[in-house]
Design an enzyme around this catalytic site. Structure first.
Site, PDB file in Angstrom:
ATOM      1  CG  ASP A  22      41.665  47.511  41.076  1.00 36.59           C
ATOM      2  OD1 ASP A  22      41.706  48.138  42.145  1.00 36.59           O
ATOM      3  OD2 ASP A  22      41.253  46.339  41.007  1.00 36.59           O
ATOM      4  CE1 TYR A  54      48.495  48.325  44.512  1.00 32.00           C
ATOM      5  CE2 TYR A  54      46.828  49.919  43.825  1.00 32.00           C
ATOM      6  CZ  TYR A  54      48.043  49.282  43.612  1.00 32.00           C
ATOM      7  OH  TYR A  54      48.786  49.616  42.513  1.00 32.00           O
ATOM      8  CB  CYS A  85      41.766  51.341  42.791  1.00 32.49           C
ATOM      9  SG  CYS A  85      42.527  50.866  44.346  1.00 32.49           S
ATOM     10  CB  THR A  87      42.526  50.892  48.299  1.00 35.13           C
ATOM     11  OG1 THR A  87      41.580  49.851  48.566  1.00 35.13           O
ATOM     12  CG2 THR A  87      43.542  50.943  49.406  1.00 35.13           C
ATOM     13  CB  CYS A 194      36.469  46.910  47.451  1.00 36.54           C
ATOM     14  SG  CYS A 194      37.808  46.023  46.632  1.00 36.54           S
ATOM     15  CG  HIS A 196      38.979  43.142  43.644  1.00 36.57           C
ATOM     16  ND1 HIS A 196      39.742  44.286  43.666  1.00 36.57           N
ATOM     17  CD2 HIS A 196      39.739  42.200  43.016  1.00 36.57           C
ATOM     18  CE1 HIS A 196      40.916  44.031  43.099  1.00 36.57           C
ATOM     19  NE2 HIS A 196      40.931  42.784  42.694  1.00 36.57           N
TER      20      HIS A 196
HETATM   21  N1  DGL Z   1      39.861  47.047  44.047  1.00 33.41           N
HETATM   22  C1  DGL Z   1      40.515  47.966  44.911  1.00 33.41           C
HETATM   23  C2  DGL Z   1      39.570  48.825  45.686  1.00 33.41           C
HETATM   24  O1  DGL Z   1      38.551  49.203  45.116  1.00 33.41           O
HETATM   25  C3  DGL Z   1      41.735  47.437  45.659  1.00 33.41           C
HETATM   26  C4  DGL Z   1      41.538  46.178  46.430  1.00 33.41           C
HETATM   27  C5  DGL Z   1      42.828  45.629  47.027  1.00 33.41           C
HETATM   28  O2  DGL Z   1      43.769  45.365  46.285  1.00 33.41           O
HETATM   29  O3  DGL Z   1      42.888  45.464  48.257  1.00 33.41           O
HETATM   30  O4  DGL Z   1      39.821  49.199  46.798  1.00 33.41           O
END
Ligand code: DGL
Length: 271
Positions: A22, A54, A85, A87, A194, A196
């Protein structure tokens, strides 16, 4: 190239690691669940903290980051790589998926049939790059073309987590602002698309009931377990887990606490 498991592993002793990546600590929301379901596995985790977030990067940049990470895991003899991740799953998976010698599990493509089965009004909250790709609405439409899906970008949420600003009033406002936008659509469920975002649950709960939120990593972890089991690729004894970052290991250790306690500082690798 379709991945073929040529390993003859009737004794569940495939000790090669399962690798996760990630942009930072987000993927730990997936990793912690997989580890609970598969405690006998060895694990690697790479957080590309130097290139975070990302969600604000171009397709070209994301392809470069993901390819380097896949090659790094190839050098570590991973048996499977989990794209923890959204993205990179949205933007790079289709282009890169046939280039490596391990199984690849992308979060979006893995969970959308489960989401489509819910057959309700769904809000997807994700990074700008994931939303721009429409990966969720396209994947869900494959299984359930009638389903109503409303996609919404949350540009600041990843930084709130990575910079551990979860308790600051400004962060609460930034979360509230996006959540209020979902009211225009009146969704039955809101997908935290996401990895996060589950870190923000304490804030999210202030504005909506916890039950409305879906953390796709719950389904994703089970899908990974089922597939590795059916593919006869499990291990029978945990020996190691190793964490890598591209910058600032102290920050990673601090920010990760909510989902996983890392014992040692992650190792810095520059890809
Ligand atoms: N945690 C990632 C996602 O699920 C990337 C988030 C990021 O770095 O913008 O998209």
């Amino acid at each position: 190239m379709e991945y073929k498991n040529t390993y003859n592993n009737l004794n569940n002793n495939d000790e090669r690691p399962i690798a996760f990546f990630d942009s930072g600590v987000g993927g730990l929301t997936v990793f912690s669940k997989v580890k609970k379901l598969l405690p006998n596995e060895n694990y690697l985790y790479f957080g590309d903290t130097k290139n975070m977030p990302y969600g604000e990067k171009s397709e070209e940049q994301l392809l470069e980051f993901a390819d380097k990470i896949f090659k790094f895991f190839e050098s570590k003899n991973a048996k499977a790589v989990v794209m923890a991740c959204n993205t990179t799953s949205a933007v790079t998976y289709e282009k890169l998926k046939d280039n490596y010698n391990f199984k690849i599990y992308p979060i979006i493509q893995s969970v959308c049939s489960t989401l489509a089965n819910m057959n309700c009004k769904l809000s997807i909250i994700a990074t700008p790059a994931t939303i721009k790709s429409h990966a969720y609405s396209k994947q869900i439409a494959k299984y359930n073309p009638q389903m109503q899906v409303f996609e919404l970008a949350a540009p600041n949420w990843v930084r709130i987590v990575e910079e551990h600003r979860i308790n600051q009033p400004q962060s609460i406002l930034q979360v509230q602002e996006i959540l209020e936008e979902t009211n225009n659509f009146n969704p039955d469920k809101i997908v935290l698309a996401c990895t996060h975002y589950p870190y923000l649950m304490e804030i999210l709960k202030k504005f909506k009931s916890e039950e409305i939120f879906i953390d796709p990593s719950v389904y994703f972890a089970q899908i990974i377990k089922n597939d590795l089991t059916e593919s006869n690729m499990l291990n029978n004894k945990f020996e190691y887990e190793k964490f890598y970052v591209s910058s600032d290991p102290e920050n990673f250790k601090e920010a990760s606490k909510l989902f996983y306690s890392i014992k040692e500082l992650p190792e810095i690798v520059l890809l």
